[in-house]
Design an enzyme around this catalytic site. Structure first.
Site, PDB file in Angstrom:
ATOM      1  N   GLU A  94      13.519  11.117  11.830  1.00 53.17           N
ATOM      2  CA  GLU A  94      13.297  12.563  11.878  1.00 53.17           C
ATOM      3  C   GLU A  94      14.288  13.284  10.964  1.00 53.17           C
ATOM      4  O   GLU A  94      13.924  14.199  10.216  1.00 53.17           O
ATOM      5  CB  GLU A  94      13.456  13.059  13.320  1.00 53.17           C
ATOM      6  CG  GLU A  94      13.457  14.569  13.481  1.00 53.17           C
ATOM      7  CD  GLU A  94      14.447  15.042  14.523  1.00 53.17           C
ATOM      8  OE1 GLU A  94      15.225  15.970  14.213  1.00 53.17           O
ATOM      9  OE2 GLU A  94      14.450  14.480  15.633  1.00 53.17           O
ATOM     10  N   HIS A  95      15.548  12.868  11.008  1.00 50.37           N
ATOM     11  CA  HIS A  95      16.549  13.475  10.124  1.00 50.37           C
ATOM     12  C   HIS A  95      16.263  13.157   8.663  1.00 50.37           C
ATOM     13  O   HIS A  95      16.425  14.010   7.781  1.00 50.37           O
ATOM     14  CB  HIS A  95      17.939  12.949  10.487  1.00 50.37           C
ATOM     15  CG  HIS A  95      18.545  13.584  11.698  1.00 50.37           C
ATOM     16  ND1 HIS A  95      19.724  14.281  11.671  1.00 50.37           N
ATOM     17  CD2 HIS A  95      18.121  13.635  12.995  1.00 50.37           C
ATOM     18  CE1 HIS A  95      20.010  14.728  12.884  1.00 50.37           C
ATOM     19  NE2 HIS A  95      19.055  14.337  13.713  1.00 50.37           N
ATOM     20  N   GLU A 192      26.208  12.492  16.854  1.00 50.56           N
ATOM     21  CA  GLU A 192      25.423  13.310  17.775  1.00 50.56           C
ATOM     22  C   GLU A 192      25.228  12.586  19.097  1.00 50.56           C
ATOM     23  O   GLU A 192      25.414  13.165  20.175  1.00 50.56           O
ATOM     24  CB  GLU A 192      24.061  13.649  17.168  1.00 50.56           C
ATOM     25  CG  GLU A 192      23.167  14.431  18.105  1.00 50.56           C
ATOM     26  CD  GLU A 192      21.733  14.567  17.606  1.00 50.56           C
ATOM     27  OE1 GLU A 192      20.900  15.084  18.370  1.00 50.56           O
ATOM     28  OE2 GLU A 192      21.440  14.153  16.473  1.00 50.56           O
TER      29      GLU A 192
END
Length: 995
Positions: A94-95, A192
């Site tokens: 996704e990143h 994260e």
């Protein structure tokens, strides 16, 4: 998926139905338009929309369009992503797809578009088994621009190895310019997820899902386990994209009043037509049912904000039914409300009120985010010795429910709130709709049937008439005879954090030890290459952008009527198309409250609507509130005067909304609270304090940057100091102490004194938003309500003067927690909203984003960082889930120098203006219109002046305010929240607070 909102006035309904009727003819079932076949269409009157389901003939891509008279148009493309390991491949992908594509090859076009757009929302999210890329905007050109960037990103990403290393994980020298510094793990997602699992409740939720649904993708960590992420390779990432990011595995959604035909033409011609249909093989099977219940135990870090002997969490989770069984899941959602929500729920009574724990365990209730749905109930804040007792209580509570059933008025109040939620208007209806529908759609549920809420309500009512024990039978079916139950217990373990650190160090040591000489050299070279890339000025000409000229010079004012009623009580009336809903707001000033009582006001806010009043105990009050409204809210209200920095307003903000037919009944309940609030039940008070403290403590990890900003600002602004006392780390600490206090009876006596001073009409002002048809009646009803409140109106201003005793000061504070990441903030003096420099400061904060993003996220590996310039509040820098501390604080200073050297262009300024206007001109729902004036005293003229100040700001303005308010600032507040730091903690200029 059942709490939808409507955004239509009566006049808009006819127009919408007419337009949608034309669309129905244009998109008849069976017709083919731009490569798509229309397979379903349905008018949903209760939501004032027409839904169209289409299928892309060549690839099989699934498409849902919601036609609705709403200018805040939404687009979303999603994919079923089903990882089989905990390397975080779906999350890291996704990143990475947002790091450049074939048509937009620049680095990180997603973040670059944040300042080239007027979007009202832009994001990307990885769920348990899906990844979605939604955005919303009110601008037609912007919609096409963002659609192009999103579609190119997902279907034609560059997926470069260097981006994989930056966003996912990499080995790199701790000091990237020192070849002799140690090699460590870096990466945005890596850091994260370390931050995510620093929250023990997040860890608990993850392990609970892994345990109850172990057989397929839910048995792993889709976001990535920090100790597994370094197993992921760039090759694995690319393979996952090829398998999962294909049109045949996609779900595409559009919403609003723009042309569906134009959407389909662009999507087909530019993207889908270039692909052939495949079998993505991404379906998730139903979870195999167990023959016997199972259980497990895990350990976690200690919570410094909770008592040492009350840190165990327990939950029992049951597998239920397929997410695609629409009506059955509606029934289970109702059971969720009946079983665990509010003080009348059986589990609230049997678990929360016994004081065996402080609050329900995370994810308690019905969860319809997975292929097979689940229901969970349990406690957190328990003593470890009470585990078996709580398990027994859970069983007996289900037995009691089967025997006694549910009160009919409780069922009716829940159905009432569903119906009210369909009329209550929000500004982000289309976005909320797709986020609610995605898990259901992801497993091929019947979307159009799911939108028909009224039919489900009617069906349930008919069933209950024929079989009053229907819900009790469901409890027996899913909870008494269900062997697929999973019990999880979590307790702190001494040296837990050290063990995690040792595990990471061992993994790192193994990785480094196994590096060949050539690979070690490559680590250094890749670090230099990444550093060079991060510092290289990019050509962004490939990216589409709006222009400042696309921002309207003016926007319509909100028509507001101001009158004085009942002896000079100010009433603000805002007539809006509220779709049959009335909105009530009031501010009760604390201006004349004795100083020694001030510290008890936030407590009163927290419990005001939950203690009962008059002849209603707290259970009766809760039930009445649910039957006539969408809920009662009370919160602290502290704001700066928009023009005079020496003035501020402090009070309690109360608000609620209801169907217009229930307006009098809703006001009567507020009248009970104002005149006859019950403050004698110590047991109830204890329960509420424990729940509030637990909720606040749990929010620390997720909102660490906000706590850091609050603490940093508290030394330089009196209003911010007050906000810190009533909602920051200082308040969190006070709540912790209160949970252990033997003086709760005495505190209740103090709250009685506070309520006597505040709950009256001495210093009250009121606002209502309602439709034209009922405005006069609603005003009369408010007038009667005010007549019956105790006290006498005062003509005094609600504004107070900032005390001369408060002296702004430079202060640096390190709040030490057992965390693996940092949250940092630096704050500077504030100026009033209406000050001419307020607008340029907002642009300055947005302009700095490009510098801060590069230095804090791309180079530093933090999840995020930036600057805030909320008008009337201190200018603040922040970082979020950050592996660095003093380096980031230096970066804040470097951002100031970057601006002063003029290393930005007019295009940068234009983009910053676009970014600011995303917030300035964000859509406002009818129920919220006029609240800027009512709550903040910001008139439309002030608002217009600030809009012009933002539009007209120049490079010289930005450099000037940067120098004046940041570089030459005599006062700065700095806060760091995170682990011990020898460099800071040995510095006498820093205050250390160990938690």
């Amino acid at each position: 998926m059942y709490h939808y909102q409507v955004d239509f006035s009566n006049n808009e309904k006819a127009s919408a139905l007419s337009i949608n009727s034309d669309l129905q003819k244009e998109f008849e079932i069976g017709s083919t338009i731009h490569g798509f076949e229309v397979i379903e269409q349905k008018v949903v009157p209760e939501l004032q929309l027409t839904a169209f389901r289409l299928n892309h003939i060549k690839t099989g891509a699934d498409y849902l369009h919601i036609a609705r008279e709403d200018s805040n148009n939404v687009f979303c493309i999603g994919f079923k992503t089903t990882p089989k390991d905990s390397t975080g491949v779906a999350h890291i992908l996704e990143h990475n797809v947002l790091c450049g594509s074939e048509k937009y090859p620049c680095r990180d076009p997603f973040f670059k578009m944040l300042n080239r757009s007027l979007s009202t929302f832009m994001n990307a999210m990885t769920g348990n088994d899906y990844t979605v890329y939604p955005f919303s905007t009110q601008n037609k050109v912007d919609f096409r621009n963002l659609m192009s960037v999103y579609l190119d990103a997902v279907f034609r990403p560059n997926l470069r190895e260097i981006d994989f290393m930056q966003e996912g994980w990499r080995l790199e020298h701790k000091d990237v310019i020192d070849k002799n510094s140690p090699i460590i793990f870096k990466g945005v997602v890596f850091n994260e997820m370390k931050g995510v699992f620093a929250d023990s409740q997040q860890l608990f939720m993850q392990k609970l899902q892994n345990g109850v649904l172990p057989s397929h993708t839910y048995g792993v960590v889709s976001g990535g386990d920090p100790l597994h992420i370094p197993q992921l390779t760039w090759k694995d990432l690319r393979a996952f994209h090829a398998d999962h990011y294909h049109p045949s595995n996609s779900r595409i959604y559009s919403y609003g009043d723009l042309s569906l035909k134009d959407h389909l033409d662009f999507i087909d011609s530019e993207y889908l037509s270039k692909f052939e249909k495949i079998n993505p093989n991404t379906s998730v099977p139903e979870e195999p049912k167990w023959k016997e219940p199972q259980s497990s135990y895990i350990s976690c870090s200690a919570d410094p904000m909770a008592p040492e002997d009350r840190q165990t969490s327990l939950a029992v989770s049951c597998v239920l039914t397929s997410i695609t069984d629409d009506f059955e899941n509606f029934v289970l959602a109702i059971l969720d409300q009946l079983l665990v929500r509010g003080p009348n729920a059986p589990f609230y009574k049997s678990l929360i009120e016994t004081s065996l724990g402080t609050s329900f365990s995370p994810v308690s209730g019905f969860d319809n985010q997975t292929r097979t749905t689940t229901f969970t109930v349990g406690l957190q804040g328990m003593n470890k010795d009470d585990v078996n007792k709580v398990l027994s209580i859970i069983d007996t509570t289900f037995d009691s429910v089967m025997e006694n059933g549910f009160a009919s008025d409780r069922i009716e109040s829940i159905l009432h709130n569903i119906e009210l939620s369909m009329k209550h208007q929000t500004s982000n209806f289309g976005l909320g709709l797709i986020l609610n529908l995605t898990p259901f759609w992801n497993h091929d549920g019947n979307l159009l049937k799911a939108l028909e809420i009224n039919s489900k309500i009617e069906k349930l009512r008919n069933i209950l008439k024929e079989n009053p024990q229907f819900l009790q039978e469901k409890v027996y079916q899913y909870f008494k005879t269900n062997n697929h139950k999973y019990s999880l217990v979590m307790s702190p373990e001494e040296h837990y954090e050290q063990k995690l650190i040792q595990a990471e160090e061992s993994l790192l040591e193994m990785k480094v030890r196994n590096l060949s000489e050539e690979e070690t050299k490559s680590v250094w070279e890749m670090g230099q290459l990444l550093k060079t890339q991060q510092e290289t000025k990019e050509d962004l000409s490939c990216l589409p952008t709006l222009c400042v000229s696309d921002i309207p010079k003016t926007i319509p004012n909100t028509d507001i009527g101001n009158v004085n009623i009942n002896g000079n009580i100010p009433l603000q009336l805002c007539i809006q198309p509220t779709n049959g809903v009335s909105y009530f707001n009031a501010v009760l000033s604390t201006k004349n409250l004795p100083v020694e009582l001030a510290k008890f006001v936030p407590l009163l806010c927290n419990i005001l609507t939950s203690m009962g009043a008059g002849n209603l105990d707290f259970r009766d009050m809760s039930q009445k509130i649910e039957l006539v409204s969408g809920g009662f809210c009370s919160s602290m209200h502290i704001i700066n005067h928009p023009e005079d920095s020496s003035l501020y307003e402090e009070g309690i903000h109360i608000n609620s909304y209801c169907l217009q037919k229930n307006f009098v009944a809703m006001l009567d309940l507020w009248l009970n609270i104002m005149n006859e609030l019950k403050l004698d039940d110590v047991s109830r008070f204890t329960t509420l304090i424990n729940m509030i403290a637990t909720e606040k403590s749990n929010s620390l990890i997720h909102n660490g940057h906000k706590y850091a900003i609050s603490a940093a600002s508290s030394s330089i602004s009196y209003v911010c100091c007050k906000k810190e006392e009533v909602g920051g780390l200082a308040y969190l600490q006070n709540l912790k102490e209160l949970c252990n206090s033997p003086f709760l009876t005495e505190i209740l006596e103090k709250l009685k004194e506070v309520s006597h001073h505040l709950l009256n009409k001495n210093n009250i002002r009121v606002a209502i938003n309602t439709s034209r048809e009922t405005a006069d009646t609603d005003v009369c009803n408010v007038e009667k309500f005010l007549q019956n409140i105790q006290g006498e109106p005062s003509n005094a201003s609600s504004m107070s003067v900032v005390p001369s005793a408060f002296t702004p000061r430079t202060e640096r504070t390190h709040h030490i927690f057992n965390l693996p990441v940092n949250y940092s903030a630096k704050a500077f003096s504030n100026i009033p909203y209406a000050h001419p420099d307020s607008g340029p400061l907002r642009i300055l904060a947005r302009l700095m984003f490009q510098f801060l993003h590069r230095e804090i996220r791309e180079k530093g590996g933090a999840y995020g960082g930036g600057a805030y310039a909320n008008p009337g509040n201190p200018f603040s820098f922040y970082s979020y889930r950050d592996p660095n501390s003093t380096l980031t604080l230096k970066t804040f200073d470097d951002a100031v120098d970057w601006v002063l050297t003029g290393e930005f262009t007019q295009q940068d300024i234009n983009e910053a203006k676009l970014g600011v206007f995303q917030n300035v001109d964000a859509p406002v729902s009818p129920g919220e219109r006029g609240m800027r004036q009512f709550l903040n005293h910001i008139s439309d003229d002030m608002f217009s002046q600030q809009r012009l100040a933002i539009l007209n700001a120049t490079s010289d303005n930005l450099i000037s305010v940067c120098r004046k308010y940041l570089k030459e600032a005599s006062l700065q507040g700095t806060c760091l929240i995170g682990p011990q730091n020898s460099h800071i903690d040995e510095d006498p200029e820093w205050n250390k607070k160990i938690h």
